[in-house]
Structure formats: C-alpha cells, structure tokens
Design a protein around this motif. Structure first.
Motif, PDB file in Angstrom:
ATOM      1  N   GLN A   9       0.827  -1.205   0.000  1.00 55.34           N
ATOM      2  CA  GLN A   9       0.000   0.000   0.000  1.00 55.34           C
ATOM      3  C   GLN A   9       0.865   1.260   0.000  1.00 55.34           C
ATOM      4  O   GLN A   9       0.569   2.232  -0.714  1.00 55.34           O
ATOM      5  CB  GLN A   9      -0.955   0.008   1.199  1.00 55.34           C
ATOM      6  CG  GLN A   9      -1.958   1.130   1.165  1.00 55.34           C
ATOM      7  CD  GLN A   9      -2.888   1.081  -0.043  1.00 55.34           C
ATOM      8  OE1 GLN A   9      -3.274   0.020  -0.502  1.00 55.34           O
ATOM      9  NE2 GLN A   9      -3.247   2.239  -0.565  1.00 55.34           N
ATOM     10  N   CYS A  10       1.930   1.267   0.768  1.00 56.40           N
ATOM     11  CA  CYS A  10       2.815   2.436   0.798  1.00 56.40           C
ATOM     12  C   CYS A  10       3.552   2.599  -0.527  1.00 56.40           C
ATOM     13  O   CYS A  10       3.729   3.726  -1.007  1.00 56.40           O
ATOM     14  CB  CYS A  10       3.802   2.325   1.955  1.00 56.40           C
ATOM     15  SG  CYS A  10       3.036   2.600   3.567  1.00 56.40           S
ATOM     16  N   SER A  13       1.022   4.001  -2.957  1.00 57.23           N
ATOM     17  CA  SER A  13       0.737   5.395  -2.577  1.00 57.23           C
ATOM     18  C   SER A  13       1.900   6.304  -2.959  1.00 57.23           C
ATOM     19  O   SER A  13       1.686   7.439  -3.405  1.00 57.23           O
ATOM     20  CB  SER A  13       0.470   5.496  -1.075  1.00 57.23           C
ATOM     21  OG  SER A  13      -0.707   4.819  -0.736  1.00 57.23           O
ATOM     22  N   THR A 116       4.944   1.025   6.769  1.00 56.57           N
ATOM     23  CA  THR A 116       3.608   0.461   6.607  1.00 56.57           C
ATOM     24  C   THR A 116       2.595   1.279   7.386  1.00 56.57           C
ATOM     25  O   THR A 116       2.952   1.962   8.345  1.00 56.57           O
ATOM     26  CB  THR A 116       3.579  -1.013   7.088  1.00 56.57           C
ATOM     27  OG1 THR A 116       2.279  -1.561   6.842  1.00 56.57           O
ATOM     28  CG2 THR A 116       3.903  -1.135   8.564  1.00 56.57           C
ATOM     29  N   ARG A 117       1.339   1.178   6.949  1.00 57.12           N
ATOM     30  CA  ARG A 117       0.229   1.743   7.715  1.00 57.12           C
ATOM     31  C   ARG A 117      -0.596   0.636   8.362  1.00 57.12           C
ATOM     32  O   ARG A 117      -1.579   0.909   9.026  1.00 57.12           O
ATOM     33  CB  ARG A 117      -0.678   2.569   6.803  1.00 57.12           C
ATOM     34  CG  ARG A 117      -0.074   3.878   6.368  1.00 57.12           C
ATOM     35  CD  ARG A 117      -1.136   4.717   5.651  1.00 57.12           C
ATOM     36  NE  ARG A 117      -0.578   5.957   5.204  1.00 57.12           N
ATOM     37  CZ  ARG A 117      -0.285   6.252   3.935  1.00 57.12           C
ATOM     38  NH1 ARG A 117      -0.508   5.370   2.989  1.00 57.12           N
ATOM     39  NH2 ARG A 117       0.222   7.413   3.622  1.00 57.12           N
ATOM     40  N   ASP A 118      -0.198  -0.603   8.136  1.00 56.19           N
ATOM     41  CA  ASP A 118      -0.937  -1.752   8.649  1.00 56.19           C
ATOM     42  C   ASP A 118      -0.701  -1.886  10.151  1.00 56.19           C
ATOM     43  O   ASP A 118       0.414  -2.163  10.595  1.00 56.19           O
ATOM     44  CB  ASP A 118      -0.473  -3.013   7.913  1.00 56.19           C
ATOM     45  CG  ASP A 118      -1.288  -4.240   8.262  1.00 56.19           C
ATOM     46  OD1 ASP A 118      -1.542  -4.476   9.464  1.00 56.19           O
ATOM     47  OD2 ASP A 118      -1.644  -4.980   7.336  1.00 56.19           O
ATOM     48  N   ALA A 119      -1.755  -1.694  10.927  1.00 59.73           N
ATOM     49  CA  ALA A 119      -1.637  -1.697  12.386  1.00 59.73           C
ATOM     50  C   ALA A 119      -1.106  -3.026  12.919  1.00 59.73           C
ATOM     51  O   ALA A 119      -0.335  -3.047  13.879  1.00 59.73           O
ATOM     52  CB  ALA A 119      -2.987  -1.382  13.020  1.00 59.73           C
ATOM     53  N   LEU A 122       2.650  -3.157  12.155  1.00 59.36           N
ATOM     54  CA  LEU A 122       3.313  -2.218  13.066  1.00 59.36           C
ATOM     55  C   LEU A 122       3.441  -2.814  14.467  1.00 59.36           C
ATOM     56  O   LEU A 122       4.525  -2.808  15.060  1.00 59.36           O
ATOM     57  CB  LEU A 122       2.537  -0.893  13.145  1.00 59.36           C
ATOM     58  CG  LEU A 122       2.689   0.051  11.965  1.00 59.36           C
ATOM     59  CD1 LEU A 122       1.554   1.058  11.954  1.00 59.36           C
ATOM     60  CD2 LEU A 122       4.040   0.743  11.996  1.00 59.36           C
ATOM     61  N   MET A 134       5.516   4.096  10.493  1.00 59.78           N
ATOM     62  CA  MET A 134       4.454   4.639   9.653  1.00 59.78           C
ATOM     63  C   MET A 134       5.113   5.650   8.704  1.00 59.78           C
ATOM     64  O   MET A 134       6.177   6.183   9.012  1.00 59.78           O
ATOM     65  CB  MET A 134       3.400   5.311  10.514  1.00 59.78           C
ATOM     66  CG  MET A 134       2.634   4.337  11.381  1.00 59.78           C
ATOM     67  SD  MET A 134       1.235   5.105  12.200  1.00 59.78           S
ATOM     68  CE  MET A 134       0.232   5.559  10.794  1.00 59.78           C
ATOM     69  N   PRO A 135       4.492   5.932   7.562  1.00 65.25           N
ATOM     70  CA  PRO A 135       5.088   6.895   6.616  1.00 65.25           C
ATOM     71  C   PRO A 135       5.431   8.235   7.270  1.00 65.25           C
ATOM     72  O   PRO A 135       6.474   8.827   6.972  1.00 65.25           O
ATOM     73  CB  PRO A 135       4.019   7.053   5.536  1.00 65.25           C
ATOM     74  CG  PRO A 135       3.267   5.783   5.577  1.00 65.25           C
ATOM     75  CD  PRO A 135       3.264   5.343   7.024  1.00 65.25           C
ATOM     76  N   GLU A 136       4.578   8.688   8.168  1.00 64.60           N
ATOM     77  CA  GLU A 136       4.802   9.982   8.813  1.00 64.60           C
ATOM     78  C   GLU A 136       6.043   9.980   9.711  1.00 64.60           C
ATOM     79  O   GLU A 136       6.559  11.040  10.060  1.00 64.60           O
ATOM     80  CB  GLU A 136       3.570  10.370   9.646  1.00 64.60           C
ATOM     81  CG  GLU A 136       2.302  10.552   8.820  1.00 64.60           C
ATOM     82  CD  GLU A 136       1.662   9.238   8.357  1.00 64.60           C
ATOM     83  OE1 GLU A 136       0.930   9.290   7.349  1.00 64.60           O
ATOM     84  OE2 GLU A 136       1.908   8.175   8.962  1.00 64.60           O
TER      85      GLU A 136
END
Length: 141
Positions: A9-10, A13, A116-119, A122, A134-136
C-alpha cells in the motif's frame, strides 16, 4: 544511503503521489529512490502482492495507470535492492500469514525500516524490536 522496505500500500501510494505531483512523505521517498538517494528493498512476494492488488477498487482510486505501474516496476528492478529467495518464517505475533513475507524480508535484508500503515504489522514488528514505521515517521533525507 538509507534503505527502506515499503509495504504494498505504501509503495503504490508513493508511486501515485509522485506521479500526481503531491508533496507527501511517500512521494518524497519515491523521488529520493529515483534520484538514488534512498534504496528500496523488495522481494518476490512483495512484487507478486503488488501485481495481485493492482485491480482492486481501492488501488484504482489512487489513480495508478498501467503505464505508471510498469514504470514503477522497471524502476524497482533497475534501481532497487532485490532479495531472493527469502527464507520463510512463522511470525505468530502477526495474525495475518499473508503479511509474514514483510517480516521475512525485514529480517533478512536488515534495512533501516519497514514502512507500513498496517496496524497489525506495526504492532508485531515493534513487539519484536524491529524497525517498523508509519510513513509519517520516516525522516526526510
């Protein structure tokens, strides 16, 4: 040079945001990758998963064309760091076995981070003391 794994997903994106001229953390990662300032690490399972999800409605909403996908794949193959074969492990702390390939690659390649944004990814990675962000949380270079 920093070395990163972007989950599917990242990765998608990043490609979409870069192609659309948006200023996001992931677009910056993709720009620095193409400028050879960041190394993207990937394996066969990540490529196969990316191929599989390209027809999903959620991915279509990102605006990725077939040409963009082809160009991104070419960039990865020409500029990226490919690991194969990657030994498969069981990661019981990660409930979705379809995501185990990410921790396998992280363990083998030893990059600076898996993004990743996958909880679930993570939580599992962090519980194991692995560099999962996370991307941030990815620092700009």
């Amino acid at each position: 040079m920093r070395r990163l794994i972007l989950d599917t997903q990242c990765l998608l994106s990043a490609v979409a945001a870069h192609a659309q001229g948006r200023d996001t953390k992931l677009a910056h990662v993709w720009r620095t990758f193409r400028a050879r300032e960041t190394q993207l690490v990937f394996g066969e399972a990540l490529l196969l998963e990316t191929q599989r999800v390209l027809d999903y409605a959620s991915v279509a909403r990102l605006g990725i064309t077939s040409g963009m996908a082809f160009a991104a794949a070419a960039d990865l193959l020409l500029l990226g760091e490919y690991h194969a074969p990657v030994v498969r492990h069981s990661w019981p702390s990660l409930s979705d076995p379809n995501d185990w390939h990410l921790l396998d690659l992280l363990y083998v390649a030893q990059p600076d981070a898996l993004v990743t944004r996958d909880a679930r990814v993570l939580a599992a990675g962090r519980a194991l003391g692995m560099p999962v962000k996370m991307p941030e949380e990815v620092e700009s270079e």
